[in-house]
Scaffold this active site. Structure first.
Site, PDB file in Angstrom:
ATOM      1  N   LYS A 142      50.175  41.435  15.548  1.00  0.00           N
ATOM      2  CA  LYS A 142      50.982  40.238  15.338  1.00  0.00           C
ATOM      3  C   LYS A 142      52.473  40.531  15.316  1.00  0.00           C
ATOM      4  O   LYS A 142      53.274  39.693  15.714  1.00  0.00           O
ATOM      5  CB  LYS A 142      50.593  39.547  14.029  1.00  0.00           C
ATOM      6  CG  LYS A 142      49.278  38.775  14.113  1.00  0.00           C
ATOM      7  CD  LYS A 142      49.174  37.833  12.928  1.00  0.00           C
ATOM      8  CE  LYS A 142      47.853  37.100  12.870  1.00  0.00           C
ATOM      9  NZ  LYS A 142      47.724  36.341  11.622  1.00  0.00           N
ATOM     10  N   LYS A 149      44.024  28.665  19.791  1.00  0.00           N
ATOM     11  CA  LYS A 149      45.006  27.604  19.628  1.00  0.00           C
ATOM     12  C   LYS A 149      46.359  27.999  20.204  1.00  0.00           C
ATOM     13  O   LYS A 149      47.196  27.150  20.450  1.00  0.00           O
ATOM     14  CB  LYS A 149      45.132  27.204  18.163  1.00  0.00           C
ATOM     15  CG  LYS A 149      45.211  28.326  17.169  1.00  0.00           C
ATOM     16  CD  LYS A 149      44.989  27.770  15.760  1.00  0.00           C
ATOM     17  CE  LYS A 149      44.815  28.895  14.754  1.00  0.00           C
ATOM     18  NZ  LYS A 149      44.385  28.426  13.451  1.00  0.00           N
ATOM     19  N   LYS A 207      39.200  34.753  24.280  1.00  0.00           N
ATOM     20  CA  LYS A 207      38.741  33.857  23.211  1.00  0.00           C
ATOM     21  C   LYS A 207      39.395  32.494  23.317  1.00  0.00           C
ATOM     22  O   LYS A 207      40.575  32.413  23.667  1.00  0.00           O
ATOM     23  CB  LYS A 207      39.139  34.474  21.859  1.00  0.00           C
ATOM     24  CG  LYS A 207      37.953  34.763  20.954  1.00  0.00           C
ATOM     25  CD  LYS A 207      38.393  35.543  19.740  1.00  0.00           C
ATOM     26  CE  LYS A 207      38.336  34.688  18.487  1.00  0.00           C
ATOM     27  NZ  LYS A 207      38.624  35.487  17.275  1.00  0.00           N
TER      28      LYS A 207
END
Ligand code: TRP
Length: 340
Positions: free
Chosen positions: A119, A206, A203
């Site tokens: 991240k 969002k 995957k």
């Protein structure tokens, strides 16, 4: 080893952007089932959401997304009379315990966290300190209730190991064996790994730029049908066995979603469509998806139209959560040596 801890499930979802079919089939649908087996607590982790840019500095968007996740919990089948749902920011014990845990966890443990590395990317020095201690807050979320079972995806297993290490070190350092349980990850065998409609190897997410890659829980029937019509496929007819799915990620994804939505096995779904063309299958697929999601979307829209009702549910959930967390936190303070 037998533990003195009563079974309790805790899980949470971050309120960032919109929820999609992957959140439902991969998590929520299973949480709803767990309510039948054990007492559960489900939170909306708004404090985690401000660790990264998506949720930081956007108060209205954060509040909207928090209500949307709560609405999805309710519309998806969480029975709020039995299972408290609440936002983390409304239960101050999460933050309190998290501070103590910041002092229990070692830098060496934190430096191993792979999700932080992903991240924070190339510019670690620009990431928030909150993003770094994110897994410590997650440990506090779980242990402030002495939860024993935590339904999570594969990507959260390492964070749960950290929670176990923190629990053990606290118990040991403060001389309170068994004070905190060793929470177990529940990686659900029945959960479906939902992949992107545009690329069966990625995957459903969002954060994907293309909205056509995912089916949002609040999409209208027309949008759902349109996204399914445009979903990527391959030129072959549908397989007649599981083995034939090898190297066909899009076929595997669509058939797996269909199986999950219709509550049947993948084998049964393959048998149903064996040798058929994608076009016919997609028609049925769209019908099934709309039939399953439409009632949920409708209920979500109804709830979101009156935020007062959701806010009341979150407040009452937070009160019930605090009733469990406060005595635990009191004991922690006493053990640590904070005068109260
Ligand atoms: N980190 C989890 C995720 O991204 C969300 C989360 C926060 C969580 N606190 C939790 C999940 C406690 C389970 C238990 O999916």
């Amino acid at each position: 080893m037998t533990t003195p801890h009563k079974p309790l499930v805790l899980s949470g979802m971050q309120p960032t952007n919109t929820l999609h079919l992957g959140n439902y089939l991969g998590a929520l649908k299973n949480w709803v089932k767990m309510q039948e087996q054990m007492p559960c607590l489900f939170c909306v982790v708004d404090m985690h959401a401000i660790t990264a840019e998506a949720g930081y500095g956007k108060p209205e968007e954060l509040a909207r997304a928090t209500r949307e996740v709560a609405a999805a919990y309710i519309a998806g089948g969480v029975d709020v009379n039995r299972t408290p749902i609440f936002n983390q920011g409304q239960v101050p014990e999460h933050a309190e315990l998290s501070w103590v845990f910041n002092c229990v966890a070692r830098l060496g443990w934190m430096d191993r966290m792979t999700q932080f590395k992903e991240k924070s990317g190339k510019h670690k020095e620009r990431a928030s300190v909150g993003l770094y201690t994110y897994p410590v807050l997650m440990a506090a979320d779980i242990l402030v209730y002495r939860a024993t079972h935590v339904p999570v995806g594969e990507d959260q297993k390492q964070h749960l190991e950290l929670a176990r290490d923190i629990a053990q070190k606290f118990n040991n350092d403060f001389g309170v064996p068994d004070f905190f349980p060793q929470p177990e990850p529940v990686i659900m065998g029945t959960a479906t790994r939902v992949m992107s409609l545009r690329d069966g190897t990625k995957k459903m997410s969002k954060s994907d730029e293309s909205d056509a890659s995912r089916i949002n829980l609040t999409d209208t029937a027309e949008t759902i049908a349109d996204k399914i019509r445009r979903a990527k496929t391959d030129p072959l007819p549908l397989p007649s066995s599981k083995d034939e799915l090898a190297g066909r990620p899009e076929a595997e994804n669509l058939l797996s979603i269909y199986a999950a939505l219709s509550d049947q096995t993948l084998e049964a779904t393959i048998a149903e469509f064996s040798g058929q063309q994608f076009s016919g299958f997609k028609g049925k697929f769209a019908e099934l998806t709309v039939a399953k999601l439409e009632p949920m979307a409708k209920e979500m829209r109804r709830l979101l139209a009156d935020p007062g009702e959701i806010d009341r549910i979150l407040k009452s959930g937070a009160q019930k959560a605090r009733a469990i967390a406060t005595p635990v936190m009191d004991e922690v303070k006493k053990r640590v040596g904070f005068i109260s």
